[in-house]
Design an enzyme around this catalytic site. Structure first.
Site, PDB file in Angstrom:
ATOM      1  N   SER A 165       4.006  -2.172  10.351  1.00  0.00           N
ATOM      2  CA  SER A 165       5.353  -2.443  10.527  1.00  0.00           C
ATOM      3  C   SER A 165       6.181  -3.778   9.838  1.00  0.00           C
ATOM      4  CB  SER A 165       5.903  -2.030  11.895  1.00  0.00           C
ATOM      5  OG  SER A 165       5.396  -0.632  12.155  1.00  0.00           O
ATOM      6  N   GLU A 175      -6.560   4.340   8.254  1.00  0.00           N
ATOM      7  CA  GLU A 175      -6.233   5.774   8.130  1.00  0.00           C
ATOM      8  C   GLU A 175      -7.595   6.235   7.563  1.00  0.00           C
ATOM      9  OE1 GLU A 175      -2.814   5.499   6.032  1.00  0.00           O
ATOM     10  OE2 GLU A 175      -1.766   4.779   7.868  1.00  0.00           O
ATOM     11  N   GLU A 179      -4.841  -5.270  11.005  1.00  0.00           N
ATOM     12  CA  GLU A 179      -3.797  -4.416  11.384  1.00  0.00           C
ATOM     13  C   GLU A 179      -3.921  -3.612  12.550  1.00  0.00           C
ATOM     14  OE1 GLU A 179      -2.021  -2.982   7.322  1.00  0.00           O
ATOM     15  OE2 GLU A 179      -3.831  -1.796   7.509  1.00  0.00           O
ATOM     16  N   HIS A 182      -9.470   0.764   5.645  1.00  0.00           N
ATOM     17  CA  HIS A 182      -8.138   1.014   6.083  1.00  0.00           C
ATOM     18  C   HIS A 182      -8.272   1.754   7.362  1.00  0.00           C
ATOM     19  CE1 HIS A 182      -3.812   2.328   6.664  1.00  0.00           C
ATOM     20  NE2 HIS A 182      -3.376   1.344   6.248  1.00  0.00           N
ATOM     21  N   LYS A 218       0.293   4.246  -0.133  1.00  0.00           N
ATOM     22  CA  LYS A 218      -0.555   5.516   0.388  1.00  0.00           C
ATOM     23  C   LYS A 218      -0.286   6.650  -0.364  1.00  0.00           C
ATOM     24  CE  LYS A 218      -0.006   3.325   4.847  1.00  0.00           C
ATOM     25  NZ  LYS A 218      -0.035   3.248   6.520  1.00  0.00           N
ATOM     26  N   GLY A 267       3.007   1.968  10.719  1.00  0.00           N
ATOM     27  CA  GLY A 267       3.901   3.252  10.647  1.00  0.00           C
ATOM     28  C   GLY A 267       4.748   3.507  11.977  1.00  0.00           C
ATOM     29  N   ASN A 292       0.757  -1.259  -0.137  1.00  0.00           N
ATOM     30  CA  ASN A 292       0.066  -0.208   0.089  1.00  0.00           C
ATOM     31  C   ASN A 292       1.010   1.277  -0.051  1.00  0.00           C
ATOM     32  OD1 ASN A 292      -1.948   2.021   0.526  1.00  0.00           O
ATOM     33  ND2 ASN A 292      -2.490   1.272   2.552  1.00  0.00           N
TER      34      ASN A 292
HETATM   35  P1  PGA Z   1       3.252   0.159   7.777  1.00  0.00           P
HETATM   36  O1  PGA Z   1       1.783   0.261   7.143  1.00  0.00           O
HETATM   37  O2  PGA Z   1       3.911  -1.184   7.121  1.00  0.00           O
HETATM   38  O3  PGA Z   1       4.012   1.449   7.360  1.00  0.00           O
HETATM   39  O4  PGA Z   1       3.015  -0.024   9.299  1.00  0.00           O
HETATM   40  C1  PGA Z   1       0.672  -0.940   6.897  1.00  0.00           C
HETATM   41  C2  PGA Z   1      -0.540  -0.212   6.554  1.00  0.00           C
HETATM   42  O5  PGA Z   1      -0.810   0.890   6.905  1.00  0.00           O
HETATM   43  O6  PGA Z   1      -1.177  -1.116   5.669  1.00  0.00           O
END
Ligand code: PGA
Length: 259
Positions: A216, A100, A170, A98, A14, A176, A12
């Site tokens: 992560s 976010e 997740e 997601h 983003k 992140g 992803n």
């Molecule tokens: P990350 O994000 O690997 O940067 O922790 C995962 C995600 O948001 O799908």
């Protein structure tokens, strides 16, 4: 929709990468991916770069996805994008719910359900994200949160529809942050998700369900995570922005599969 081979690794991107940056990254990944064709790989660039990435991966086994969609077919919905538009641009997959989107843009379990149905109407396979925040984990409410997200967002779907959905666990506190869930923490939730699918849809569908871990993931932790019985692949954010780290994760996941 085509069946996906495990492991499934989705990147992803983003809100990163211009069209030309996306083309370079996709080309680098394609050139390294040929020898790891047992994995299903999905690149999920921003909307603007979907078509370019699709062109770049054509002829390889890589799939392309969108990061979100709107549930209406078309109309006066400024800034939104439909399933049909994603499909025509070259997507086979779309992320829905997601954290976010839930946190910053008002996504709820109800809107997740509408988006999943819209995606399926156009043969886009949804990757539906679920997971707890730090307070919920600390207060022992992780499994309760997972159950309510699944019940409200997905479990009303007919089995035929549900069988097309990819789930992504997740934990929000791991996204992140550099702090991944331990393999044991992740497996506890993954096996719980599979049990809930079993209860709602039966054993066969539960066994086939693809449940990704996200938060992560990097080359250094991919092997120990994928070794867990119920982890079928990864949804990768930060580490998917460079070919080297993304393919490092892919090769770790394939190595575990072989051993
Ligand atoms: P990350 O994000 O690997 O940067 O922790 C995962 C995600 O948001 O799908």
């Amino acid at each position: 929709m085509e069946k996906l081979a495990r492991p499934v690794i989705a990147g992803n991107w983003k809100m990163h990468k211009t069209i030309s940056e996306a083309r370079h990254l996709a080309a680098d990944i394609v050139s390294q991916a040929a020898s790891l064709s047992q994995a299903s790989l999905i690149l999920i660039p921003p909307f603007t770069a979907i078509q370019e990435v699709k062109k770049t991966v054509s002829g390889s086994h890589l799939l392309v996805g969108g990061q979100d969609l709107f549930w209406e077919e078309e109309g006066a919905f400024t800034g939104e994008i439909s399933a049909r538009q994603l499909k025509e641009a070259g997507c086979d997959v779309v992320i829905v719910g997601h954290s976010e989107r839930r946190q910053y843009f008002g996504e709820t379990d109800e809107t997740v359900k509408k988006k999943v149905l819209a995606a399926l109407r156009h043969e886009l396979r949804p990757i539906v994200c679920i997971g707890e925040n730090l307070e919920e984990r600390k207060s022992g409410e992780t499994l309760k949160k997972i159950k309510s997200q699944l019940e409200n967002g997905l479990f009303g779907l007919p089995a035929e529809d549900f069988s097309q959905v990819i789930l992504a666990y997740e934990p929000i506190w791991a996204i992140g942050t550099g702090q991944n869930a331990t393999p044991e923490q992740a497996e506890e939730v993954h096996s719980y998700i599979r049990q809930l699918i079993d209860v709602n849809y039966g054993q066969e569908l539960a066994a086939c369900a693809i449940i990704l871990y996200g938060g992560s993931v990097k080359p250094a932790n991919a092997f120990s995570l994928i070794k867990e019985k119920d982890i079928d692949g990864f949804l990768v954010g930060g580490a998917s922005l460079q070919a080297e780290s993304f393919m490092g994760i892919v090769s770790e996941a394939c190595r575990a599969d072989e051993g």
